[in-house]
Design an enzyme around this catalytic site. Structure first.
Site, PDB file in Angstrom:
ATOM      1  CG  ASP A   1      81.434  28.424 137.597  1.00  0.00           C
ATOM      2  OD1 ASP A   1      82.296  28.544 136.703  1.00  0.00           O
ATOM      3  OD2 ASP A   1      81.711  28.067 138.765  1.00  0.00           O
ATOM      4  N   GLY A   2      81.030  27.539 134.597  1.00  0.00           N
ATOM      5  CA  GLY A   2      81.268  26.344 133.791  1.00  0.00           C
ATOM      6  C   GLY A   2      81.235  25.088 134.641  1.00  0.00           C
TER       7      GLY A   2
ATOM      8  CE  LYS B   1      81.559  25.031 139.380  1.00  0.00           C
ATOM      9  NZ  LYS B   1      82.469  25.402 138.272  1.00  0.00           N
ATOM     10  N   GLY B   2      85.933  22.252 139.708  1.00  0.00           N
ATOM     11  CA  GLY B   2      87.198  22.393 140.433  1.00  0.00           C
ATOM     12  C   GLY B   2      88.418  22.152 139.579  1.00  0.00           C
TER      13      GLY B   2
ATOM     14  N   GLY C   1      89.659  24.107 137.675  1.00  0.00           N
ATOM     15  CA  GLY C   1      90.443  25.349 137.776  1.00  0.00           C
ATOM     16  C   GLY C   1      90.786  25.717 139.206  1.00  0.00           C
TER      17      GLY C   1
ATOM     18  CD  GLU D   1      84.433  27.189 140.467  1.00  0.00           C
ATOM     19  OE1 GLU D   1      84.993  27.624 139.463  1.00  0.00           O
ATOM     20  OE2 GLU D   1      84.314  25.968 140.707  1.00  0.00           O
TER      21      GLU D   1
HETATM   22  C1  5RP Z   1      86.983  25.932 137.955  1.00  0.00           C
HETATM   23  C2  5RP Z   1      85.833  25.176 137.406  1.00  0.00           C
HETATM   24  C3  5RP Z   1      85.486  25.386 135.972  1.00  0.00           C
HETATM   25  O1  5RP Z   1      84.158  25.787 135.877  1.00  0.00           O
HETATM   26  C4  5RP Z   1      85.677  24.104 135.220  1.00  0.00           C
HETATM   27  O2  5RP Z   1      86.999  23.647 135.436  1.00  0.00           O
HETATM   28  C5  5RP Z   1      85.430  24.292 133.718  1.00  0.00           C
HETATM   29  O3  5RP Z   1      86.443  25.077 133.185  1.00  0.00           O
HETATM   30  P1  5RP Z   1      86.505  25.473 131.650  1.00  0.00           P
HETATM   31  O4  5RP Z   1      85.396  26.434 131.409  1.00  0.00           O
HETATM   32  O5  5RP Z   1      87.874  26.112 131.517  1.00  0.00           O
HETATM   33  O6  5RP Z   1      86.376  24.230 130.812  1.00  0.00           O
HETATM   34  O7  5RP Z   1      85.172  24.422 138.068  1.00  0.00           O
HETATM   35  O8  5RP Z   1      87.278  25.542 139.267  1.00  0.00           O
END
Ligand code: 5RP
Length: 219
Positions: free
Chosen positions: A81-82, A94-95, A97, A103
């Site tokens: 995950d990012g 995180k969060g 998105g 997650e």
């Molecule tokens: C989603 C997250 C994502 O991992 C975080 O927002 C990073 O997003 P991106 O890869 O678009 O930069 O936590 O809830």
């Protein structure tokens, strides 16, 4: 290389952490979208995925990758995950998105959290990125007051509800010097569903996209 190129590079690098024949834990966001597209190139060598959001599920299924319900899986070798921020010990915010709750649930199933991020996400102290917090609607004002007492300004994310149907607060102005302690504290507040501090579920590895290539940070 631009930021999107760095995200694509770390997403491709993450394939090395996918165990053949396994079910892969898959996060959410634009970096993970690149990872899902990369995963599709080896879909005949994996059993499937457990997904952390409706958006990732759609993208995985669009590639023909089977998506399993988390309740049917006892453990996952890796969760990929990012992050919005990752510190020097692998703790994350995180969060961004809005997928933080699912997650954290999928990360909890995994033996290892592999974070994929471009170098703009790497920080000494968490908190410049506003901290996402999923809350039960009736507790929004109460939780907002609690953050004010900590010196933070909680702003309701306009027009957004999570995949679980709850509102989100974005908390500005917190310097998160002790992520473990703050995660524990906020988790105790009535009405908080999930706080976007991932300290208990921090990354074991971060693949960081830099202009000179992908760096591997091991925590
Ligand atoms: C989603 C997250 C994502 O991992 C975080 O927002 C990073 O997003 P991106 O890869 O678009 O930069 O936590 O809830």
């Amino acid at each position: 290389m631009n930021q999107d190129g760095l995200k694509a590079a770390v997403a491709r690098a993450a394939l090395a952490y996918v165990q053949p024949g396994s079910v892969v834990g898959v996060g959410t966001g634009s970096t993970v979208d690149h990872f899902i597209d990369a995963l599709a190139t080896m879909q005949d060598r994996i059993e499937g995925a457990v997904s952390s959001s409706l958006a990732s599920t759609r993208r995985l299924r669009g590639h023909g990758i089977p998506v399993y319900d988390p309740s049917t899986v006892e453990s996952l070798p890796v969760y990929i995950d990012g992050a919005d921020e990752i510190d020097l010990r692998g703790c994350m915010i995180k969060g961004g998105g809005a997928a933080l709750t699912r997650e954290k649930i999928v990360a909890d199933l995994a033996e290892r959290f592999i974070c994929i991020a471009d170098e703009s996400k790497h920080v000494a102290t968490l908190g410049t990125f506003p901290l996402p917090v999923e809350v039960i609607a009736m507790a929004v004002a109460q939780v907002t007051r609690r953050f004010a007492a900590l010196g933070g300004t909680a702003v309701l994310r306009s027009g957004v509800t999570t995949d679980n149907g709850h509102p989100l607060l974005d908390v500005h102005g917190l310097a998160i010097a002790d992520p473990q302690a703050m995660e524990l504290e906020i988790n105790q507040w009535p009405g908080v569903v999930t706080v976007g501090i991932f300290a208990r579920h921090r990354a074991q590895v971060c693949l960081l996209g830099t202009v000179t290539g992908v760096q591997t940070l091991v925590f």
